[in-house]
Design a protein around this motif. Structure first.
Motif, PDB file in Angstrom:
ATOM      1  N   ARG A 118       0.844  -1.204   0.000  1.00 35.68           N
ATOM      2  CA  ARG A 118       0.000   0.000   0.000  1.00 35.68           C
ATOM      3  C   ARG A 118       0.868   1.238   0.000  1.00 35.68           C
ATOM      4  N   ALA A 138       0.386   4.990   1.678  1.00 31.70           N
ATOM      5  CA  ALA A 138      -0.509   5.502   2.727  1.00 31.70           C
ATOM      6  C   ALA A 138      -0.185   6.942   3.101  1.00 31.70           C
ATOM      7  N   PRO A 139      -0.385   7.879   2.187  1.00 29.61           N
ATOM      8  CA  PRO A 139      -0.032   9.263   2.497  1.00 29.61           C
ATOM      9  C   PRO A 139      -1.030   9.929   3.456  1.00 29.61           C
ATOM     10  N   SER A 140      -0.534  10.888   4.211  1.00 33.10           N
ATOM     11  CA  SER A 140      -1.411  11.723   5.033  1.00 33.10           C
ATOM     12  C   SER A 140      -1.693  12.974   4.200  1.00 33.10           C
ATOM     13  N   GLU A 186      -4.504   8.514   4.919  1.00 37.00           N
ATOM     14  CA  GLU A 186      -4.426   8.517   6.383  1.00 37.00           C
ATOM     15  C   GLU A 186      -4.867   9.890   6.904  1.00 37.00           C
ATOM     16  N   TYR A 218      -1.666   7.567  14.861  1.00 35.99           N
ATOM     17  CA  TYR A 218      -1.055   6.939  13.686  1.00 35.99           C
ATOM     18  C   TYR A 218      -0.722   5.471  13.976  1.00 35.99           C
ATOM     19  N   VAL A 230      -2.607   2.623  11.698  1.00 38.56           N
ATOM     20  CA  VAL A 230      -1.799   1.995  10.646  1.00 38.56           C
ATOM     21  C   VAL A 230      -1.676   0.482  10.896  1.00 38.56           C
ATOM     22  N   ARG A 249       7.687   1.253   3.102  1.00 38.92           N
ATOM     23  CA  ARG A 249       7.595   2.654   3.540  1.00 38.92           C
ATOM     24  C   ARG A 249       8.992   3.161   3.877  1.00 38.92           C
ATOM     25  N   LEU A 264      10.230   5.559   9.301  1.00 40.23           N
ATOM     26  CA  LEU A 264       9.219   4.864  10.108  1.00 40.23           C
ATOM     27  C   LEU A 264       9.729   3.533  10.657  1.00 40.23           C
TER      28      LEU A 264
END
Ligand code: GLU
Length: 287
Positions: A6, A8-10, A42, A190, A194, A208, A212
Motif C-alpha cells: 500500500r 498511505a499518504p497523510s 491517512e 497513527y 496503521v 515505507r 518509520l
C-alpha cells in the motif's frame, strides 16, 4: 501468499518527489510479483487533513501511472474499527487517560529520550480513576507499555519482525515509552490506525520510508496485543536534498502537482525515478 502493498499518504500537504519514490517502490514491488497495490488516505487528523490534498494525491498517482486496486481507503471512515481496538485494550487494563500537555512533558526535565523525542515520564500512569475529570478535561489515551509486555509470553522478549534490509529485528517497544493510541484531537493515533489497517486490509509487505523504521517497534507490540498478523517490512532509504537532509519543501523541489500542471509527462518521470535519474543533488540517503 498474495502479495499486497500500500501507499498511505497523510493528506496534510502536496506530494513531492520523495513521495513519488515511495509510491513507486510500493507499487512496483506488488506489480512485479502479480500482487495488489492499495491506496490508503491517512486522514484521521481532522485539523490538518484537507480534501484538496486528497484530490491532488489521486491525480498525482494517476499521472505517474501508479494505478491502485479497489476503492481508495480513508481512515476517517474506519473510526469504529479503531474504537473497538481501544475498547479491547482498555478492557485489558492496558490503557490510561493522560491529561498532560506538551509543555508539561517538556518541563519534566528528567524525561529520557526515545526515537521520537522525549519519552513520556508516566505522570498520569497511576492516577486513580476519575470519571468527572475524564468528562471535563481533554485527554489522550496511552498504552502502558511495560504492563502490555508483561502480559505477553516471555514478557515480549520474543517479539520480532522481518525487515528486508535489516533482517530479523527484535522489537523494542520500551524505547518509545507509553505511546499515545488515541489522541486528544483525533480518535486514534497513527500507530494504532496503521497497524489495524495493514492487518485488516491483508497487507503482506509494508513498503515505507526508513523514517518509520523505529515506529515498527510499537506496531509489532500492537500486533501481539490485538492478535494481528505480522507483515514483512521494507523500509526504504529516503530521498535527500543537496544538504543530505530528507527532501522537503525548503529544498525548493517542486510538488508533483506543479510538475503535472506544467505539462510534464508523469509516466516518463516515474520511469526516470525507477532508473535512479533524479534531479541534481537529489538521491536516496546513503546510510
Ligand atoms: N501516513 C504516513 C505518512 O504519510 C505513512 C504511514 C506508513 O506508511 O506507515 O508519513
Amino acid at each position: 501468499m498474495v502479495i499486497h502493498t500500500r501507499f498511505a499518504p497523510s493528506p496534510t500537504g502536496r506530494l513531492h518527489l520523495g513521495h513519488a519514490w515511495s509510491a513507486i517502490l510500493a507499487h512496483d514491488f506488488a506489480r512485479e510479483r502479480g500482487g495488489r497495490f492499495t491506496l490508503r488516505i491517512e486522514d484521521i487528523d481532522g485539523t490538518r487533513s484537507r480534501p484538496e490534498h486528497v484530490a491532488a494525491i489521486l491525480a498525482d498517482l494517476d499521472w505517474l501511472g501508479l494505478g491502485w486496486d479497489g476503492e481508495v481507503v480513508f481512515q476517517s471512515q474506519r473510526l469504529a474499527l479503531y474504537e473497538a481496538a481501544l475498547d479491547r485494550l482498555r478492557g485489558a487494563g492496558l490503557l490510561y487517560p493522560c491529561f498532560c500537555t506538551r509543555a508539561d512533558i517538556a518541563a519534566s526535565l528528567t524525561a529520557p529520550h526515545g526515537p521520537e523525542g522525549a519519552l513520556y515520564p508516566g505522570t498520569c500512569r497511576a492516577l486513580p480513576p476519575d470519571p468527572e475529570r475524564l468528562a471535563r478535561e481533554p485527554h489522550c489515551w496511552r498504552l502502558d507499555t511495560a504492563a502490555a509486555l508483561a502480559g505477553l509470553p516471555e514478557r515480549g522478549a520474543g517479539l520480532r519482525w522481518h525487515d528486508d534490509a535489516a533482517g530479523w529485528v527484535a522489537a523494542d517497544p520500551m524505547s518509545h515509552g507509553d505511546v499515545v493510541l488515541a489522541r486528544k484531537d483525533a480518535p486514534a493515533s497513527y500507530h494504532l490506525a496503521v497497524t489495524i489497517d495493514d492487518a485488516a486490509q491483508g497487507i503482506s509487505h509494508v513498503v515505507r520510508g526508513r523514517d518509520l523504521f523505529t515506529a515498527t517497534h510499537v506496531h509489532r507490540l500492537l500486533q501481539a496485543l490485538l492478535d494481528l498478523p505480522v507483515p514483512d517490512y521494507r523500509h526504504h532509504a529516503l530521498l535527500t536534498g543537496p544538504d543530505g537532509e530528507r527532501l522537503a519543501k525548503r529544498h525548493g523541489a517542486p510538488t508533483l502537482e506543479a510538475l503535472r500542471l506544467a505539462g510534464q509527462d508523469g509516466r516518463a518521470l516515474a520511469e526516470s525515478v525507477r532508473r535512479g535519474e533524479l534531479p541534481v543533488g537529489i538521491g536516496p540517503a546513503k546510510a
